[in-house]
Design a protein around this motif. Structure first.
Motif, mmCIF file in Angstrom:
data_model
loop_
_atom_site.group_PDB
_atom_site.id
_atom_site.type_symbol
_atom_site.label_atom_id
_atom_site.label_comp_id
_atom_site.label_asym_id
_atom_site.label_seq_id
_atom_site.Cartn_x
_atom_site.Cartn_y
_atom_site.Cartn_z
ATOM 1 N N ASN A 74 0.816 -1.215 0.000
ATOM 2 C CA ASN A 74 0.000 0.000 0.000
ATOM 3 C C ASN A 74 0.851 1.267 0.000
ATOM 4 O OD1 ASN A 74 -2.527 1.203 -0.157
ATOM 5 N ND2 ASN A 74 -2.721 1.408 2.065
ATOM 6 N N LEU A 75 1.885 1.272 -0.838
ATOM 7 C CA LEU A 75 2.799 2.409 -0.914
ATOM 8 C C LEU A 75 2.398 3.368 -2.028
ATOM 9 C CD1 LEU A 75 6.238 0.570 -0.589
ATOM 10 C CD2 LEU A 75 5.057 1.897 1.191
ATOM 11 N N LEU A 76 2.714 4.632 -1.840
ATOM 12 C CA LEU A 76 2.628 5.601 -2.917
ATOM 13 C C LEU A 76 3.746 5.287 -3.909
ATOM 14 C CD1 LEU A 76 1.126 8.189 -3.834
ATOM 15 C CD2 LEU A 76 2.900 9.503 -2.627
ATOM 16 N N ILE A 77 3.425 5.259 -5.205
ATOM 17 C CA ILE A 77 4.391 4.850 -6.221
ATOM 18 C C ILE A 77 4.573 5.964 -7.246
ATOM 19 C CG2 ILE A 77 4.859 3.238 -8.118
ATOM 20 C CD1 ILE A 77 3.300 1.120 -6.617
ATOM 21 N N ALA A 78 5.833 6.281 -7.542
ATOM 22 C CA ALA A 78 6.170 7.182 -8.639
ATOM 23 C C ALA A 78 7.028 6.427 -9.640
ATOM 24 C CB ALA A 78 6.927 8.407 -8.124
#
Length: 473
Positions: A70-74
């Motif tokens: 559930n990580l923010l991904i760039a």
């Protein structure tokens, strides 16, 4: 709720690292600050984890790791994005710079390119075979970011936008699956990625149609900024009636101290940078109307196409302060020309500038619904750029850029080319896709219902479709 990398145990991170051929970088590592550098030094973000991918399997593993935790991904390709959307705070950066290859097929003049390539690498490879792919204006730009946003450049009038020459892509979706998209496979995704940005997955390879371009005639012409209204009025007719072999973007700018002659340094000008791909014997006649306007400087000559593409790379290295704004325009009315004189006379720093790229010829013949790039009927893609090597100038260049764009926005077509935008809010994103936005939302809702890929000019999935997908899977 999104988690941060700091909430994941180091054992879990190290176990993940063992599953990939690439490498990871954490905030505790000595190379962390180097890892988080991008083209725009005004952006200062601190990701929790970098994954430097070596192949598609690494990308699949990284996407799955980010989703499962559930990580923010760039996603970072070439790192040129003005808004710094190749980075995120506290989350996961999937870096594609290790996925590089350029395979040229001279039987059908197609080129397959890795998701981590920059355009100079592609231009050098294709030039050897007398070919070129329409791209942008600065060859240090990443292939991925420029292509997914559209791709406006020197060859747009002759051969269309970069997306008009994209024939296939391979990509990793939010659920970790790997797919090929083209005119016959996953057609909805193929439509969406031709201008819809990185909203739909991580593209690990692009296949393009290349065209016969070897030598061109090009370079800049300059007039004092006091003549900008006159030159713009002439240009507004000339460029759209000219042969499609001729392209040129018009600019307001300050001439930097190198490599131009000393008598031009630090003076404000109206500039046009030309690219002619036609018969060299016909260039003199084609270009005569330009010379009849008595430019104070004209450095135009025959050169290899990659030389024009890289002409300004040395002036615009990575690590400068940047601020961008943009709009599409349908014409250059007297009111518009007057604002260009006003703000072109107030340019705060060398390298700060305004460009108008013509959207006619081949680029305008593609239907407004054939790709997400909705402004095919606009005559210009405009960009306002504040640039300085000095962090102390950041506020000054930002304010000038905003004021310039805001003064002209009432005369604009309403939206902007997404590759030229900062983080400007959801309504601005909607305006820039216009009538194509709802179709993009439907495709986003099907393939990324949880909005895993959200660090971009974001197309938000619909709440209704999110619920449907949750129940289905």
């Amino acid at each position: 709720m999104k988690k941060t990398v700091a909430e994941i145990s180091i054992d879990s991170i190290k176990a993940f690292e063992k599953t990939i051929k690439g490498s990871i970088v954490l905030p505790s590592d000595s190379d962390y600050d180097d890892a988080r550098k991008i083209y725009n030094a005004m952006i200062d973000k601190r990701p929790g984890l970098f994954v430097f991918c070596k192949n598609t399997d690494d990308v699949v593993a990284a996407v799955n790791f980010g989703r499962e935790n559930n990580l923010l991904i760039a996603i970072r390709g070439g790192g040129h994005n003005g808004a710094g959307l190749g980075l995120c705070n506290d989350g996961l950066v999937i870096d594609l710079s290790g996925i590089k290859f350029v395979d040229v097929n001279t039987i059908n003049n197609t080129v397959k390119v890795g998701g981590g390539n920059i355009w100079s690498e592609v231009d050098i490879a294709t030039h050897e075979f007398g070919l070129a792919i329409p791209s942008g204006m600065v060859s240090s730009t990443g292939v991925g970011g420029l292509t997914l946003g559209g791709g406006v450049g020197y060859l747009s009038r002759k051969y269309g936008l970069t997306i008009d020459n994209l024939i296939e892509a391979e990509m990793v979706l939010a659920n970790g699956s790997f797919v090929t998209v083209n005119a016959s496979k996953n057609q909805d995704l193929f439509w969406a990625i031709r201008g819809g940005g990185g909203n739909f997955g991580v593209v690990t390879s692009f296949s393009f149609q290349a065209h016969p371009v070897k030598m061109i005639t090009g370079g800049p012409t300059l007039w004092p900024i006091e003549r900008v209204e006159e030159i713009m009025e002439w240009y507004d007719t000339f460029i759209h009636e000219a042969s499609e072999d001729l392209n040129g973007f018009i600019a307001t700018m300050i001439i930097p101290e190198s490599p131009f002659p000393a008598d031009l340094h630090n003076k404000k000008f109206c500039a046009i940078v030309w690219c002619y791909t036609g018969d060299p014997k016909k260039f003199a006649d084609t270009f005569k109307p330009v010379l009849d306007l008595n430019p104070v400087f004209a450095h135009v000559g025959e050169m290899p196409y990659p030389s024009l593409q890289g002409m300004f790379d040395g002036l615009l290295p990575s690590g400068l302060q940047w601020y961008w704004r943009a709009d599409f325009f349908n014409d250059l009315t007297p009111e518009i020309r007057a604002e260009h004189l006003k703000y072109g006379s107030k340019i705060p720093t060398p390298l700060s500038q305004m460009h108008l790229y013509p959207i006619t010829g081949a680029a305008s013949r593609v239907g407004a619904e054939d790709t997400p790039w909705a402004y095919r009927d606009s005559k210009y893609a405009g960009v306002f750029i504040g640039v300085s090597p000095d962090p102390n100038k950041a506020e000054e260049i930002t304010n000038w850029c905003k004021a310039y764009q805001e003064a002209l926005h009432p005369y604009s077509a309403g939206g902007a080319y997404s590759n030229f935008m900062m983080n400007e809010g959801q309504e601005r994103v909607k305006a820039s896709y216009k009538h194509n936005y709802e179709r993009l939302v439907k495709i986003k809702s099907s393939y990324d219902p949880q909005n895993l890929f959200r660090v971009n000019q974001n197309i938000k999935p619909s709440t209704q479709n999110i619920r449907i997908n949750i129940l289905t899977f």
